[in-house]
Design a protein around this motif. Structure first.
Motif, PDB file in Angstrom:
ATOM      1  N   ARG A 110       0.825  -1.207   0.000  1.00 49.44           N
ATOM      2  CA  ARG A 110       0.000   0.000   0.000  1.00 49.44           C
ATOM      3  C   ARG A 110       0.860   1.260   0.000  1.00 49.44           C
ATOM      4  NH1 ARG A 110      -3.851   2.261   4.766  1.00 49.44           N
ATOM      5  NH2 ARG A 110      -4.745   3.955   3.576  1.00 49.44           N
ATOM      6  N   THR A 111       1.950   1.249   0.804  1.00 53.40           N
ATOM      7  CA  THR A 111       2.842   2.407   0.873  1.00 53.40           C
ATOM      8  C   THR A 111       3.482   2.671  -0.482  1.00 53.40           C
ATOM      9  OG1 THR A 111       3.307   1.869   3.176  1.00 53.40           O
ATOM     10  CG2 THR A 111       4.808   3.414   2.116  1.00 53.40           C
ATOM     11  N   VAL A 112       3.957   1.604  -1.132  1.00 52.01           N
ATOM     12  CA  VAL A 112       4.605   1.750  -2.444  1.00 52.01           C
ATOM     13  C   VAL A 112       3.614   2.311  -3.463  1.00 52.01           C
ATOM     14  CG1 VAL A 112       5.698   0.503  -4.363  1.00 52.01           C
ATOM     15  CG2 VAL A 112       6.282  -0.085  -1.997  1.00 52.01           C
ATOM     16  N   LEU A 113       2.394   1.774  -3.475  1.00 52.91           N
ATOM     17  CA  LEU A 113       1.369   2.248  -4.419  1.00 52.91           C
ATOM     18  C   LEU A 113       1.036   3.715  -4.185  1.00 52.91           C
ATOM     19  CD1 LEU A 113      -1.018  -0.844  -4.460  1.00 52.91           C
ATOM     20  CD2 LEU A 113       0.164   0.106  -6.450  1.00 52.91           C
ATOM     21  N   THR A 114       0.931   4.104  -2.916  1.00 53.35           N
ATOM     22  CA  THR A 114       0.609   5.499  -2.563  1.00 53.35           C
ATOM     23  C   THR A 114       1.707   6.429  -3.053  1.00 53.35           C
ATOM     24  OG1 THR A 114      -0.576   4.731  -0.610  1.00 53.35           O
ATOM     25  CG2 THR A 114       0.010   7.068  -0.674  1.00 53.35           C
ATOM     26  N   GLU A 115       2.997   6.010  -2.843  1.00 60.60           N
ATOM     27  CA  GLU A 115       4.123   6.861  -3.247  1.00 60.60           C
ATOM     28  C   GLU A 115       4.228   6.982  -4.761  1.00 60.60           C
ATOM     29  OE1 GLU A 115       7.618   5.415  -1.315  1.00 60.60           O
ATOM     30  OE2 GLU A 115       6.952   6.057   0.668  1.00 60.60           O
ATOM     31  N   GLN A 116       3.903   5.898  -5.481  1.00 59.35           N
ATOM     32  CA  GLN A 116       3.961   5.946  -6.945  1.00 59.35           C
ATOM     33  C   GLN A 116       2.921   6.906  -7.517  1.00 59.35           C
ATOM     34  OE1 GLN A 116       3.614   1.956  -8.458  1.00 59.35           O
ATOM     35  NE2 GLN A 116       5.768   1.482  -8.077  1.00 59.35           N
ATOM     36  N   GLY A 117       1.779   7.021  -6.829  1.00 54.58           N
ATOM     37  CA  GLY A 117       0.766   8.005  -7.210  1.00 54.58           C
ATOM     38  C   GLY A 117      -0.034   7.693  -8.455  1.00 54.58           C
ATOM     39  N   GLY A 118       0.094   6.489  -9.017  1.00 55.86           N
ATOM     40  CA  GLY A 118      -0.664   6.169 -10.218  1.00 55.86           C
ATOM     41  C   GLY A 118      -2.077   5.692  -9.935  1.00 55.86           C
ATOM     42  N   LEU A 119      -2.375   5.503  -8.657  1.00 56.82           N
ATOM     43  CA  LEU A 119      -3.662   4.927  -8.267  1.00 56.82           C
ATOM     44  C   LEU A 119      -4.436   5.948  -7.446  1.00 56.82           C
ATOM     45  CD1 LEU A 119      -4.560   1.992  -8.803  1.00 56.82           C
ATOM     46  CD2 LEU A 119      -3.973   1.468  -6.450  1.00 56.82           C
ATOM     47  N   SER A 120      -5.725   6.119  -7.708  1.00 51.14           N
ATOM     48  CA  SER A 120      -6.502   7.099  -6.936  1.00 51.14           C
ATOM     49  C   SER A 120      -6.715   6.590  -5.515  1.00 51.14           C
ATOM     50  CB  SER A 120      -7.856   7.358  -7.607  1.00 51.14           C
ATOM     51  OG  SER A 120      -8.713   6.251  -7.417  1.00 51.14           O
ATOM     52  N   GLU A 121      -6.827   7.536  -4.585  1.00 54.29           N
ATOM     53  CA  GLU A 121      -7.071   7.166  -3.179  1.00 54.29           C
ATOM     54  C   GLU A 121      -8.365   6.382  -3.037  1.00 54.29           C
ATOM     55  OE1 GLU A 121      -6.506   9.710   0.176  1.00 54.29           O
ATOM     56  OE2 GLU A 121      -5.247  11.090  -0.963  1.00 54.29           O
ATOM     57  N   GLU A 122      -9.369   6.743  -3.857  1.00 52.01           N
ATOM     58  CA  GLU A 122     -10.671   6.075  -3.767  1.00 52.01           C
ATOM     59  C   GLU A 122     -10.551   4.602  -4.170  1.00 52.01           C
ATOM     60  OE1 GLU A 122     -10.163   8.972  -5.309  1.00 52.01           O
ATOM     61  OE2 GLU A 122     -11.181  10.300  -3.875  1.00 52.01           O
ATOM     62  N   ALA A 123      -9.793   4.342  -5.274  1.00 51.28           N
ATOM     63  CA  ALA A 123      -9.627   2.954  -5.747  1.00 51.28           C
ATOM     64  C   ALA A 123      -8.917   2.118  -4.695  1.00 51.28           C
ATOM     65  CB  ALA A 123      -8.849   2.942  -7.059  1.00 51.28           C
ATOM     66  N   LEU A 124      -7.908   2.722  -4.045  1.00 53.96           N
ATOM     67  CA  LEU A 124      -7.153   2.014  -3.006  1.00 53.96           C
ATOM     68  C   LEU A 124      -8.040   1.729  -1.799  1.00 53.96           C
ATOM     69  CD1 LEU A 124      -4.267   1.024  -2.936  1.00 53.96           C
ATOM     70  CD2 LEU A 124      -3.584   3.147  -1.840  1.00 53.96           C
ATOM     71  N   ALA A 125      -8.853   2.734  -1.422  1.00 57.40           N
ATOM     72  CA  ALA A 125      -9.743   2.566  -0.263  1.00 57.40           C
ATOM     73  C   ALA A 125     -10.792   1.480  -0.534  1.00 57.40           C
ATOM     74  CB  ALA A 125     -10.428   3.893   0.064  1.00 57.40           C
ATOM     75  N   GLU A 126     -11.335   1.447  -1.750  1.00 55.76           N
ATOM     76  CA  GLU A 126     -12.331   0.419  -2.103  1.00 55.76           C
ATOM     77  C   GLU A 126     -11.723  -0.984  -2.033  1.00 55.76           C
ATOM     78  OE1 GLU A 126     -14.293   1.191  -5.823  1.00 55.76           O
ATOM     79  OE2 GLU A 126     -14.820   3.233  -5.246  1.00 55.76           O
ATOM     80  N   ALA A 127     -10.453  -1.118  -2.522  1.00 56.32           N
ATOM     81  CA  ALA A 127      -9.773  -2.417  -2.486  1.00 56.32           C
ATOM     82  C   ALA A 127      -9.485  -2.835  -1.041  1.00 56.32           C
ATOM     83  CB  ALA A 127      -8.476  -2.342  -3.291  1.00 56.32           C
ATOM     84  N   LEU A 128      -9.091  -1.870  -0.203  1.00 56.31           N
ATOM     85  CA  LEU A 128      -8.842  -2.162   1.219  1.00 56.31           C
ATOM     86  C   LEU A 128     -10.113  -2.639   1.906  1.00 56.31           C
ATOM     87  CD1 LEU A 128      -6.516   0.653   2.610  1.00 56.31           C
ATOM     88  CD2 LEU A 128      -6.140  -1.788   2.828  1.00 56.31           C
ATOM     89  N   ALA A 129     -11.231  -1.976   1.594  1.00 59.87           N
ATOM     90  CA  ALA A 129     -12.515  -2.366   2.184  1.00 59.87           C
ATOM     91  C   ALA A 129     -12.850  -3.803   1.805  1.00 59.87           C
ATOM     92  CB  ALA A 129     -13.613  -1.411   1.714  1.00 59.87           C
ATOM     93  N   GLU A 130     -12.606  -4.159   0.534  1.00 57.25           N
ATOM     94  CA  GLU A 130     -12.873  -5.537   0.095  1.00 57.25           C
ATOM     95  C   GLU A 130     -11.938  -6.516   0.806  1.00 57.25           C
ATOM     96  OE1 GLU A 130     -12.521  -8.168  -3.968  1.00 57.25           O
ATOM     97  OE2 GLU A 130     -13.167  -6.075  -4.168  1.00 57.25           O
ATOM     98  N   GLN A 131     -10.661  -6.127   0.955  1.00 53.66           N
ATOM     99  CA  GLN A 131      -9.675  -7.008   1.595  1.00 53.66           C
ATOM    100  C   GLN A 131     -10.055  -7.318   3.043  1.00 53.66           C
ATOM    101  OE1 GLN A 131      -5.804  -5.277   2.239  1.00 53.66           O
ATOM    102  NE2 GLN A 131      -4.747  -7.246   2.132  1.00 53.66           N
TER     103      GLN A 131
END
Length: 573
Positions: free
Chosen positions: A40-61
């Motif tokens: 998650r940290t690496v994805l956030t730093e790369q910045g290619g993924l929206s915060e919303e998409a990451l939050a939705e995936a975390l909720a599913e996880q």
């Protein structure tokens, strides 16, 4: 202890959802392992993924609900029991409480330390739903509606004063507010933060015999900002503002003008300070200029967004597309004249014409346009600047204001020699402009030959769309407003009752009402014959002119503003 649940890796969920490619997911996992960080940290730093998409995936996880928090406001009752610092620290927002269990939205369900601390702080059972960090912070920013809450905002939201040298360059960011700051610094910060949040244009600090009144001007109307302060705060409050504005602290008998800038959560805001000695001590007015917001707003500004009626808008557009002549906008201070001119210039700015403006001061920069600030101390007046502009090969010129006969003469001469000139003049209506120019000693023939049109305007507050409700208009209100009760009694009238969106005011934003005087041949003849203003007005109305009053009533009947508001800015006869 609950049995640990085997969760699908985050990268797998993102691949399944089609948000991440398999190759990208493998590369992220490798990078995370090599640097001993989470995926998650690496994805956030790369910045290619929206915060919303990451939050939705975390909720599913984690098998939790995802909450987008769109236009969400925290219930003010929660602020009474949960301090704002706690909400900002992790961050989280309380959503609802049901049967003693609190539901909170968080960005990171993996942060066990934060969850433990939260359980300890809240002292009650709670369940977690997932949202993005940006959405949580935005909800908090929109929800904190009173000064008691604002004083407790976390350090990252505290303002930083920016010092300037004589050229206006930022040389350092000084006075970063520490937690152990003095009460007066806290008070000034609170007043400024609250004003910015409530969209105030000015802050007024007035001394009376026993108290200090702090007021905000919001959408053109003054409102008390807080309960009156004890008089003992007056001197240190004024001194603090003088220090911020680099004014003379010891001088209390003459007016002083200064300015300061503040950086606040990535925004830079300019403040102009005017201090006047009054009977009970110095009085201060602070003008707020949110350059970042307004500059972006001005770049996208078009005449459509100002609220003109369709016919006046059509006529004005025709006038500003003329190859030469003068377009005049008139009205009292604060009636949106400059905004209208900016809107007009934006519409004709095709990058093929040279557009130069002279303004006092240049408040907002316009892309691709040369803007000159008036500097009376150095001898750069409107008249002198306008003369220099004409030697600079312009096609279109904007003069901030015509104040004297010299500026008027040069502006008219410019319009007659092939330039399109935009300007403002202080007058109560379109017809008073004519007598104003004649009184300046301008020959009516030159004036009439140069003029394309005169637009008079006022600003009325627009009703808050979230809380406007219909009501039955009464006969007395109609008679007072010059309306025929029998004709309008069945029409819908609205008023705002106040809500979170409008800070309980019932209004949000302002709209222009206008009267457009087209310089037709008939009107030109009447001006040249020096006919009275009443006769010219009658002829203009015969040509289809809508008066300010009629434009205001039209907005009332369309449910955009209130009868009381139109009565405030126009005459009822």
């Amino acid at each position: 202890m609950p049995t640990p649940v085997k969760r699908a890796p985050l990268e797998e969920i993102l691949v399944t959802r089609g948000v991440l490619s398999q190759a990208h997911a493998e590369q992220v996992v490798r990078q995370a392992e090599e640097t001993n960080r989470t995926v998650r940290t690496v994805l956030t730093e790369q910045g290619g993924l929206s915060e919303e998409a990451l939050a939705e995936a975390l909720a599913e996880q984690y098998g939790l609900r995802y909450e987008p928090l769109k236009d969400f406001r925290v219930d003010p009752e929660f602020f009474k029991t949960i301090p704002a610092e706690w909400m900002h620290r992790h961050p989280f927002v309380p959503l609802e409480e049901w049967d003693g269990v609190l539901t909170v939205a968080m960005a990171d369900p993996q942060n066990l330390r934060a969850l433990d601390e939260l359980e300890l702080l809240l002292g009650r059972d709670f369940t977690v739903v997932i949202s993005s960090r940006a959405a949580i912070l935005e909800s908090l920013k929109q929800s904190e509606g009173n000064s008691q809450v604002i004083t407790r905002i976390q350090a990252e939201f505290r303002p930083i004063l920016i010092r300037e040298d004589e050229q206006g360059d930022e040389v350092l960011s000084a006075e970063k507010i520490a937690r152990d700051q003095s009460p007066v610094v806290k008070l000034v910060d609170t007043v400024i933060l609250s004003a910015l949040q409530k969209r105030a244009s000015d802050i007024h600090i007035e001394a009376s015999e026993r108290a200090v009144e702090v007021k905000y001007r919001i959408d053109g109307i003054l409102y008390p900002a807080m309960d009156p302060l004890d008089m003992k705060f007056h001197a240190p409050l004024i001194s603090r503002l003088k220090v911020m504005s680099e004014l003379d602290i010891a001088e209390r008998r003459i007016p002083q003008d200064g300015r300061f800038k503040i950086r606040l959560d990535q925004r830079k805001v300019d403040f102009r300070v005017s201090i006047l000695p009054s009977a009970f001590g110095e009085s201060v007015v602070i003008r707020i200029l949110e350059k970042a917001d307004l500059a972006s707003g001005v770049q996208d500004l078009s005449l459509d967004r100002l609220g003109f009626n369709a016919e006046d808008l059509r006529r004005l557009r025709r006038a500003i597309m003329e190859p030469y002549g003068m377009v005049l906008v008139t009205g009292p201070t604060g009636s949106g004249k400059t905004t209208t001119l900016y809107g007009a210039i934006n519409e004709i700015n095709n990058q093929q014409d040279k557009i130069i403006t002279i303004e006092d001061p240049v408040e907002y920069q316009l892309k691709g346009i040369v803007q000159i600030p008036v500097n009376e101390k150095k001898g750069l007046t409107f008249a002198r600047g306008l003369r220099s502009i004409l030697r600079h090969d312009p096609d279109k010129i904007m003069v901030g204001e015509i104040r004297d006969a010299e500026t008027a003469q040069i502006a008219i001469q410019s319009a007659l020699t092939g330039h399109l000139v935009f300007s403002t003049v202080h007058a109560n209506n379109a017809f008073d402009v004519i007598s104003r120019f004649v009184n300046m000693g301008i020959e009516p023939y030159n004036f009439v030959a140069a003029l394309n049109c005169i637009l008079a305007q006022r600003l009325v507050r627009a009703m808050c769309e979230s809380c406007k409700t219909p009501y039955q208009v009464d006969r007395a209100a109609c008679e007072e407003s010059g309306l025929d009760y029998e004709k309008v009694k069945d029409m819908p009238f609205y008023h705002g009752i106040g809500c979170v969106e409008c800070n309980g005011l019932g209004f949000r934003g302002r709209r222009a009402i206008t009267e457009f005087l087209d310089l037709t041949d008939r009107i030109k003849e009447l001006i040249l014959e020096r006919r009275p203003a009443s006769e010219i007005r009658k002829a203009a109305i015969g040509d289809g002119m809508t008066s300010l009053r009629e434009a205001g009533i039209e907005k009332v009947l369309r449910g955009e503003t209130t009868l009381k508001e139109v009565n405030r800015v126009t005459f009822s006869h």
